[in-house]
Design an enzyme around this catalytic site. Structure first.
Site, PDB file in Angstrom:
ATOM      1  N   GLY A  85       0.843  -1.191   0.000  1.00 32.23           N
ATOM      2  CA  GLY A  85       0.000   0.000   0.000  1.00 32.23           C
ATOM      3  C   GLY A  85       0.880   1.243   0.000  1.00 32.23           C
ATOM      4  O   GLY A  85       1.110   1.884  -1.026  1.00 32.23           O
ATOM      5  N   CYS A  96     -10.431  21.433  18.164  1.00 29.85           N
ATOM      6  CA  CYS A  96     -10.333  21.798  19.578  1.00 29.85           C
ATOM      7  C   CYS A  96      -9.767  20.701  20.451  1.00 29.85           C
ATOM      8  O   CYS A  96     -10.438  20.208  21.353  1.00 29.85           O
ATOM      9  CB  CYS A  96     -11.702  22.221  20.076  1.00 29.85           C
ATOM     10  SG  CYS A  96     -12.313  23.583  19.103  1.00 29.85           S
TER      11      CYS A  96
HETATM   12  N1  LLP Z   1      -2.025  -6.200   3.848  1.00 28.35           N
HETATM   13  C1  LLP Z   1      -2.646  -6.214   5.050  1.00 28.35           C
HETATM   14  C2  LLP Z   1      -3.314  -7.447   5.483  1.00 28.35           C
HETATM   15  C3  LLP Z   1      -2.628  -5.054   5.851  1.00 28.35           C
HETATM   16  O1  LLP Z   1      -3.230  -5.089   7.036  1.00 28.35           O
HETATM   17  C4  LLP Z   1      -1.979  -3.887   5.381  1.00 28.35           C
HETATM   18  C5  LLP Z   1      -1.965  -2.681   6.196  1.00 28.35           C
HETATM   19  C6  LLP Z   1      -1.360  -3.926   4.109  1.00 28.35           C
HETATM   20  C7  LLP Z   1      -1.398  -5.096   3.384  1.00 28.35           C
HETATM   21  C8  LLP Z   1      -0.674  -2.740   3.521  1.00 28.35           C
HETATM   22  O2  LLP Z   1       0.432  -2.360   4.254  1.00 28.35           O
HETATM   23  P1  LLP Z   1       1.451  -1.242   3.709  1.00 28.35           P
HETATM   24  O3  LLP Z   1       2.146  -1.826   2.504  1.00 28.35           O
HETATM   25  O4  LLP Z   1       0.671  -0.054   3.354  1.00 28.35           O
HETATM   26  O5  LLP Z   1       2.368  -1.017   4.820  1.00 28.35           O
HETATM   27  N2  LLP Z   1      -2.987   3.688   9.061  1.00 28.35           N
HETATM   28  C9  LLP Z   1      -1.610   3.280   9.295  1.00 28.35           C
HETATM   29  C10 LLP Z   1      -1.235   2.045   8.518  1.00 28.35           C
HETATM   30  C11 LLP Z   1      -2.130   0.863   8.780  1.00 28.35           C
HETATM   31  C12 LLP Z   1      -1.785  -0.344   7.945  1.00 28.35           C
HETATM   32  C13 LLP Z   1      -2.766  -1.432   8.140  1.00 28.35           C
HETATM   33  N3  LLP Z   1      -2.546  -2.589   7.332  1.00 28.35           N
HETATM   34  C14 LLP Z   1      -0.685   4.448   8.998  1.00 28.35           C
HETATM   35  O6  LLP Z   1      -1.177   5.518   8.660  1.00 28.35           O
HETATM   36  O7  LLP Z   1       0.507   4.330   9.138  1.00 28.35           O
END
Ligand code: LLP
Length: 437
Positions: free
Chosen positions: A277, A346
């Site tokens: 992602g 706030c």
């Molecule tokens: N696959 C699964 C099963 C996941 O739970 C996630 C992310 C991904 C792939 C993708 O991961 P990435 O390649 O993006 O690291 N909101 C948080 C990040 C939460 C990620 C949750 N799972 C932030 O803003 O850092």
């Protein structure tokens, strides 16, 4: 220089369009993404794995705008979804069902059924109750569900505790010791066809490649064990988690990551999928805000933006760092001074940066919060009854609003007031006090 956002005449641009011009047309705050940067990041990932030809399932949770998903569809990506909403988005963007995997620790009966009806590639099952439920739902539909068992490999991803998922005791996956039994159960249950194993240890992982190596080696050993026990394991899904450089991090390169994957799985004859992602979209997006005012009369300089924690919650939630750069570059030799950069919401959590060294900024100036293409707009809300932040996509000298800012009328009309509301707070009928005269 920011990828996809080069400077022209001392001004930050999005693929050749001055950000100030977009701000004049869209208003602030807004997110802007560079289609070119997204394409380049995807192609680099795919090129690193060219010999394996894996399925690269973009993790829709990082950025679910339909225009962004359509770019990924065009690039040939699949999608990793975690809800019926994300499934619908991926399908609506033109991503073929047989390129979609469904992750998540709590899929409902309805979601499992929707995924089966769509004919997706694979369900990443995270628990025995989910396996049993899926077996029932699949039989009721007369389908066989292709299943990968998501393993919890008990590996520390060395990331923020709130986004680590691979340690024993976290809610994710099936403990590695129990995974073989779960796989066997999947093999036996009607309506289920086990096709492989999945793992995802966390996001923005630290420690270079070490946590990935530890997790992948455990997964590979499990593939061998299951095959020795006579079961077929055709696929591994290696999750996402590759980090980006927000501040001082030094994440592994995709090429180094690819070499590791090759090293661990090269001899196994197994089809590989990924769920990246952040690494594909993070640096390809900015959040643009305008300075409302500068409070210089305090013990410290406080810069108040018109963007807030409801628009970009990462600093408040994970103490995350995003660079803050003026859209009009400061004069050479401009003196940097520490400032807190905050939004108007706030609560003190609404702080983008504390004691950040910044050039002079004044009311009306535009700033860009960088690396906001992942987990930015998708995590936004209307807290404080602020309008949901719009999104813009730029490509080769053009831009389009890909999610408009709603109007206040739309905000208000989402709520309804029942016609009996007046009765809800009626004074209770008074009963005369006992013994009253
Ligand atoms: N696959 C699964 C099963 C996941 O739970 C996630 C992310 C991904 C792939 C993708 O991961 P990435 O390649 O993006 O690291 N909101 C948080 C990040 C939460 C990620 C949750 N799972 C932030 O803003 O850092």
């Amino acid at each position: 220089m920011l990828e996809g956002f080069p400077c022209r005449d001392g001004e930050l641009c999005a693929e050749g369009v001055p950000l100030a011009a977009i701000a004049a047309s869209v208003g602030t705050p807004f997110y802007v993404y560079s289609a070119g940067a997204i394409g380049a990041r995807y192609r680099r990932f795919a090129a690193a794995f060219a010999p394996e030809a894996p399925l690269i399932c973009f993790a829709v949770k990082a950025n679910s705008n339909l225009a962004v998903l359509r770019l990924f569809a065009r690039l040939g990506a699949g999608a990793d979804v975690v809800s019926e909403g994300e499934l619908r988005r991926a399908l609506a963007a033109g991503i073929a069902p047989d390129r979609i995997v469904f992750s998540g620790v709590g899929k409902t009966r309805g979601e499992l059924d929707a995924a089966l009806a769509a004919g997706i590639r694979q369900m990443n099952v995270e628990s025995l109750p989910e396996l049993h439920l899926l077996s029932k739902v699949a039989q009721a539909r007369g389908r066989v569900a292709p299943v990968a068992i998501r393993v919890n490999p008990d590996v520390d991803a060395l990331t923020h505790a709130k986004i680590a998922t691979g340690k024993r005791g976290s809610k994710f996956g099936i403990d590695i010791e129990d995974a073989a039994a779960a796989y066997r159960l999947a093999d036996e249950l009607p309506g289920i066809a086990p096709v492989g194993l999945a793992v995802h240890i966390g996001s923005q992982t630290g420690g270079g490649l070490d946590p990935f190596r530890a997790a992948f080696e455990r997964l590979a050993a499990l593939v061998v064990e299951l095959r020795q026990a006579g079961m077929s394991v055709a696929r591994v899904d290696l999750g996402g988690g590759l980090g980006i450089r927000y501040h001082t991090e030094t994440p592994p390169s995709v090429e180094g990551y690819a070499a590791l994957v090759r090293d661990v799985f090269g001899a196994l004859d197994v089809h590989i999928a990924f769920e990246p992602g952040r690494v594909l979209v993070g640096p390809a997006g900015l959040l643009i805000a305008r300075v409302i005012c500068v409070k210089d009369d305090m013990t410290k300089r406080v810069i108040v933006l018109d963007a807030a924690m409801n628009d970009l919650i990462r600093p408040a939630l994970y103490d995350a760092w995003h660079d803050i750069v003026p859209v009009r570059l400061p004069a050479p030799g401009a003196v940097l001074r520490a400032a807190d950069v905050v939004g108007p919401v706030c609560e003190t959590a609404d702080t983008f940066a504390a004691a950040r060294d910044l050039p002079p900024l004044a009311a009306g100036d535009l700033v860009a919060l960088t690396d906001a293409g992942a987990y930015g707009a998708v995590m936004s809300s209307t807290y404080n009854s602020r309008l949901l932040v719009p999104e813009v996509l730029a490509a080769s000298g053009r831009f389009a609003i890909v999610r408009p800012r709603p109007s206040y009328e739309e905000l208000l009309k989402a709520d309804t007031v029942p016609e009996w509301i007046g009765d809800a707070i009626a004074e209770p009928a008074s009963t005369p006090a006992r013994g009253a005269a």
